[in-house]
Design an enzyme around this catalytic site. Structure first.
Site, PDB file in Angstrom:
ATOM      1  N   ASN A 216      39.338  71.343  37.418  1.00  0.00           N
ATOM      2  CA  ASN A 216      40.470  72.274  37.485  1.00  0.00           C
ATOM      3  C   ASN A 216      40.129  73.558  36.742  1.00  0.00           C
ATOM      4  O   ASN A 216      39.042  73.697  36.183  1.00  0.00           O
ATOM      5  CB  ASN A 216      41.723  71.601  36.912  1.00  0.00           C
ATOM      6  CG  ASN A 216      41.504  71.213  35.468  1.00  0.00           C
ATOM      7  OD1 ASN A 216      41.319  72.049  34.593  1.00  0.00           O
ATOM      8  ND2 ASN A 216      41.493  69.896  35.207  1.00  0.00           N
ATOM      9  N   ASP A 285      43.813  63.819  36.807  1.00  0.00           N
ATOM     10  CA  ASP A 285      44.648  62.628  36.976  1.00  0.00           C
ATOM     11  C   ASP A 285      43.979  61.624  37.909  1.00  0.00           C
ATOM     12  O   ASP A 285      44.338  60.448  37.902  1.00  0.00           O
ATOM     13  CB  ASP A 285      46.012  63.025  37.545  1.00  0.00           C
ATOM     14  CG  ASP A 285      46.822  63.813  36.526  1.00  0.00           C
ATOM     15  OD1 ASP A 285      46.783  63.443  35.341  1.00  0.00           O
ATOM     16  OD2 ASP A 285      47.472  64.811  36.908  1.00  0.00           O
ATOM     17  N   LYS A 295      23.968  62.052  47.651  1.00  0.00           N
ATOM     18  CA  LYS A 295      24.796  63.196  48.044  1.00  0.00           C
ATOM     19  C   LYS A 295      25.533  62.857  49.351  1.00  0.00           C
ATOM     20  O   LYS A 295      24.926  62.349  50.295  1.00  0.00           O
ATOM     21  CB  LYS A 295      23.869  64.397  48.250  1.00  0.00           C
ATOM     22  CG  LYS A 295      24.591  65.685  48.448  1.00  0.00           C
ATOM     23  CD  LYS A 295      23.598  66.824  48.582  1.00  0.00           C
ATOM     24  CE  LYS A 295      24.293  68.017  49.206  1.00  0.00           C
ATOM     25  NZ  LYS A 295      23.337  68.952  49.769  1.00  0.00           N
ATOM     26  N   ASP A 312      45.240  57.687  31.030  1.00  0.00           N
ATOM     27  CA  ASP A 312      45.890  58.781  30.311  1.00  0.00           C
ATOM     28  C   ASP A 312      45.391  58.760  28.860  1.00  0.00           C
ATOM     29  O   ASP A 312      45.712  57.842  28.095  1.00  0.00           O
ATOM     30  CB  ASP A 312      47.411  58.606  30.373  1.00  0.00           C
ATOM     31  CG  ASP A 312      48.130  59.842  29.863  1.00  0.00           C
ATOM     32  OD1 ASP A 312      47.750  60.362  28.790  1.00  0.00           O
ATOM     33  OD2 ASP A 312      49.070  60.295  30.542  1.00  0.00           O
ATOM     34  N   PHE A 329      50.633  68.359  25.707  1.00  0.00           N
ATOM     35  CA  PHE A 329      50.945  69.597  26.411  1.00  0.00           C
ATOM     36  C   PHE A 329      51.514  69.237  27.776  1.00  0.00           C
ATOM     37  O   PHE A 329      51.227  68.162  28.311  1.00  0.00           O
ATOM     38  CB  PHE A 329      49.688  70.457  26.596  1.00  0.00           C
ATOM     39  CG  PHE A 329      49.428  71.389  25.441  1.00  0.00           C
ATOM     40  CD1 PHE A 329      48.917  70.887  24.258  1.00  0.00           C
ATOM     41  CD2 PHE A 329      49.699  72.745  25.534  1.00  0.00           C
ATOM     42  CE1 PHE A 329      48.679  71.730  23.177  1.00  0.00           C
ATOM     43  CE2 PHE A 329      49.467  73.602  24.476  1.00  0.00           C
ATOM     44  CZ  PHE A 329      48.958  73.094  23.291  1.00  0.00           C
ATOM     45  N   LYS A 343      58.234  63.622  29.466  1.00  0.00           N
ATOM     46  CA  LYS A 343      56.881  63.221  29.028  1.00  0.00           C
ATOM     47  C   LYS A 343      56.880  62.835  27.552  1.00  0.00           C
ATOM     48  O   LYS A 343      56.186  61.892  27.147  1.00  0.00           O
ATOM     49  CB  LYS A 343      55.879  64.363  29.253  1.00  0.00           C
ATOM     50  CG  LYS A 343      55.430  64.446  30.684  1.00  0.00           C
ATOM     51  CD  LYS A 343      54.633  65.683  31.004  1.00  0.00           C
ATOM     52  CE  LYS A 343      54.673  65.864  32.513  1.00  0.00           C
ATOM     53  NZ  LYS A 343      54.180  67.142  32.965  1.00  0.00           N
ATOM     54  N   LYS A 347      55.642  59.037  26.995  1.00  0.00           N
ATOM     55  CA  LYS A 347      54.356  58.816  26.332  1.00  0.00           C
ATOM     56  C   LYS A 347      54.525  58.529  24.839  1.00  0.00           C
ATOM     57  O   LYS A 347      53.542  58.352  24.125  1.00  0.00           O
ATOM     58  CB  LYS A 347      53.433  60.016  26.541  1.00  0.00           C
ATOM     59  CG  LYS A 347      53.116  60.306  28.024  1.00  0.00           C
ATOM     60  CD  LYS A 347      51.924  61.236  28.185  1.00  0.00           C
ATOM     61  CE  LYS A 347      51.814  61.713  29.632  1.00  0.00           C
ATOM     62  NZ  LYS A 347      50.519  62.344  29.917  1.00  0.00           N
TER      63      LYS A 347
HETATM   64  N1  CTP Z   1      46.712  63.922  29.561  1.00  0.00           N
HETATM   65  C1  CTP Z   1      45.745  63.064  29.108  1.00  0.00           C
HETATM   66  N2  CTP Z   1      45.070  62.256  29.977  1.00  0.00           N
HETATM   67  C2  CTP Z   1      45.353  62.279  31.307  1.00  0.00           C
HETATM   68  C3  CTP Z   1      46.332  63.150  31.774  1.00  0.00           C
HETATM   69  C4  CTP Z   1      47.002  63.961  30.881  1.00  0.00           C
HETATM   70  O1  CTP Z   1      45.486  63.053  27.909  1.00  0.00           O
HETATM   71  N3  CTP Z   1      44.655  61.496  32.122  1.00  0.00           N
HETATM   72  C5  CTP Z   1      47.451  64.744  28.593  1.00  0.00           C
HETATM   73  C6  CTP Z   1      47.174  66.214  28.677  1.00  0.00           C
HETATM   74  O2  CTP Z   1      46.123  66.584  27.795  1.00  0.00           O
HETATM   75  C7  CTP Z   1      48.489  66.807  28.253  1.00  0.00           C
HETATM   76  C8  CTP Z   1      49.493  65.830  28.813  1.00  0.00           C
HETATM   77  O3  CTP Z   1      48.805  64.601  28.894  1.00  0.00           O
HETATM   78  O4  CTP Z   1      48.640  66.811  26.842  1.00  0.00           O
HETATM   79  C9  CTP Z   1      49.947  66.243  30.156  1.00  0.00           C
HETATM   80  O5  CTP Z   1      50.642  65.200  30.703  1.00  0.00           O
HETATM   81  P1  CTP Z   1      50.756  64.976  32.270  1.00  0.00           P
HETATM   82  O6  CTP Z   1      51.677  63.822  32.441  1.00  0.00           O
HETATM   83  O7  CTP Z   1      49.422  64.902  32.908  1.00  0.00           O
HETATM   84  O8  CTP Z   1      51.455  66.268  32.663  1.00  0.00           O
HETATM   85  P2  CTP Z   1      51.009  67.421  33.569  1.00  0.00           P
HETATM   86  O9  CTP Z   1      49.556  67.760  33.336  1.00  0.00           O
HETATM   87  O10 CTP Z   1      51.982  68.487  33.284  1.00  0.00           O
HETATM   88  O11 CTP Z   1      51.060  66.834  35.032  1.00  0.00           O
HETATM   89  P3  CTP Z   1      52.239  66.134  35.888  1.00  0.00           P
HETATM   90  O12 CTP Z   1      53.274  67.168  36.009  1.00  0.00           O
HETATM   91  O13 CTP Z   1      51.538  65.755  37.143  1.00  0.00           O
HETATM   92  O14 CTP Z   1      52.732  64.929  35.151  1.00  0.00           O
END
Ligand code: CTP
Length: 405
Positions: A216, A285, A295, A312, A329, A343, A347
């Site tokens: 990303n 994700d 390849k 996560d 974040f 969130k 979490k």
């Molecule tokens: N995060 C993480 N590991 C992942 C995904 C996310 O540590 N596999 C952490 C990111 O670093 C951030 C937070 O989780 O602190 C973001 O949560 P997330 O649920 O992924 O939110 P978004 O990125 O905003 O995405 P979505 O809206 O799809 O939930």
């Protein structure tokens, strides 16, 4: 996974390095270089015995300052008298500290320049003992070291291992890089002094085949800025970073990773002795359900990739370490507060920093604004440089952490 050399920041800190007469004096030359490399201003003071082991010009060249060694050097005394010199440093570091010099410190002797400076100062003193293992184990030395500790003098080491005298045991001077890290800890200040903070930053890369990956646009800038702000408030910081173009902030220990799985492993290991965890990384994700060994070749048909969820990192660290102060974040394009608070709850976080994304906002931008939420409260951090926003966020972390305790 690779770990970069950690150069702590000693920028502008004044260190009076006292070198006494042991064979480890040669290591003090490297220590001088290491302190200078970290930004310290170093004044070397040598005892007469130290001068038998290493010449003053070595230290003069490394420190960029004439070495002081005598109370009776009229020219040096005229430039900066010994009482002035005793007031000059932020820290007096004696490395190596011989058994004899330690004994002199205990008794308050003032029969040469270095011992006189130690007696005439109100600045912190640290000693890095270096001596034969039997001299170290001797009851007299042990009692002396205990006395120094009880007076607030920091005793750094010694280490154990091969000794110059051919014996093996405790008494070696601690390695220069370790002494430098100790010095940085001693001189750090701020509300987060003594705490270890772990920050994740940047994107992750999830391999599809040997040459392709899913990733990303995260630049890592906000996470790096948070790492710097935590460091500036006195924390020891480990930055777990996906691929970025950013320089490692001085004084921050950086671990480079690529995939979410690597990031999770590094985060769990680094957080074992941490008090603060900030997840600023844009972790993928999804990853390829199976990474192709060769390849992937194109053909005329459509290509579908089977993807699996990554772990996560943030939620796993939270579950594993209940006492950590954990900050996440959230990047949202709509219903910012509702989604962010969702969130926070799901979490089990202590705090969440949410920002609007899309339309060129946040990702790779120099500025950012954050909406920070915690249970029962919240605050908006208005648009500012990512460095400023990071400083404001770290202030909130320090505040909320002390409320939680
Ligand atoms: N995060 C993480 N590991 C992942 C995904 C996310 O540590 N596999 C952490 C990111 O670093 C951030 C937070 O989780 O602190 C973001 O949560 P997330 O649920 O992924 O939110 P978004 O990125 O905003 O995405 P979505 O809206 O799809 O939930």
């Amino acid at each position: 996974m690779s770990q970069r050399a950690n150069i702590p920041s000693l920028h502008g800190r004044r260190i009076l390095l006292g070198v006494t007469g042991g064979i480890a004096a040669y290591k003090a030359a490297d220590l001088t270089r290491r302190l200078i490399e970290a930004g310290a201003d170093v004044q070397v003071v040598m005892t007469d015995s130290a001068l038998h082991f290493v010449g003053a010009p070595t230290f003069q060249a490394l420190s960029g300052k004439p070495v002081r060694s005598s109370l009776w050097d009229a020219a040096a005394e005229a430039a900066m008298g010994h009482i002035e010199l005793a007031r000059w440093p932020d820290l007096i570091l004696i490395a190596p500290a011989t058994a004899n010099f330690i004994a002199k410190l205990v008794h308050g002797a003032a029969d040469d320049l270095l011992s006189t400076l130690c007696l005439a100062t109100d600045k912190p003193i640290a000693v890095a003992p270096a001596m034969n293992r039997l001299m170290w184990a001797n009851a007299a030395t042990q009692a002396n070291v205990a006395t120094l500790s009880s007076r607030g003098i920091q005793v750094l080491g010694p280490g154990a291992g091969f000794q110059a005298c051919g014996e093996v045991g405790e008494g070696r001077m601690r390695e220069p890089l370790d002494i430098r890290a100790n010095v940085a800890d001693l001189l750090s200040s701020g509300p987060l002094k003594g705490l270890h903070a772990v920050v994740t930053a940047g994107p992750t890369r999830e391999p599809l085949d040997p040459v392709r990956f899913l990733s990303n646009r995260s630049s890592g800038k906000q996470g790096y800025a948070v790492a710097e702000a935590l460091r500036d408030q006195g924390a020891r910081v480990t930055l777990i970073s996906g691929p970025t173009n950013l320089a490692t902030p001085t004084g921050v220990s950086r671990i480079d990773i690529e995939s979410a799985a690597d990031m999770l492993q590094a985060a769990l290991a680094a957080s074992a002795d941490a008090q603060i965890f900030v997840a600023a990384a844009a972790v993928a994700d999804y990853r390829a359900a199976a990474v192709a060994e060769q390849k992937i070749k194109k053909n005329d048909a459509e290509l579908s990739l089977a993807l699996s969820r990554t772990d996560d990192v943030l939620a796993t660290v939270r579950r594993t370490y209940q006492d950590l102060f954990v900050v996440g974040f959230a990047a949202e394009t709509e219903k910012l507060e509702e989604h962010a608070r969702g969130k926070l709850q799901r979490k089990g976080l202590d705090m969440i920093a949410a920002n609007w994304v899309g339309g060129g906002r946040a990702f790779d931008a120099e500025d950012n604004s954050l909406h920070v939420y915690w249970n029962g409260g919240g605050q908006e951090l208005p648009q500012a440089s990512k460095a400023q926003v990071a400083r404001d966020l770290v202030k909130l972390i320090a505040q909320q952490r002390s409320v939680k305790k």
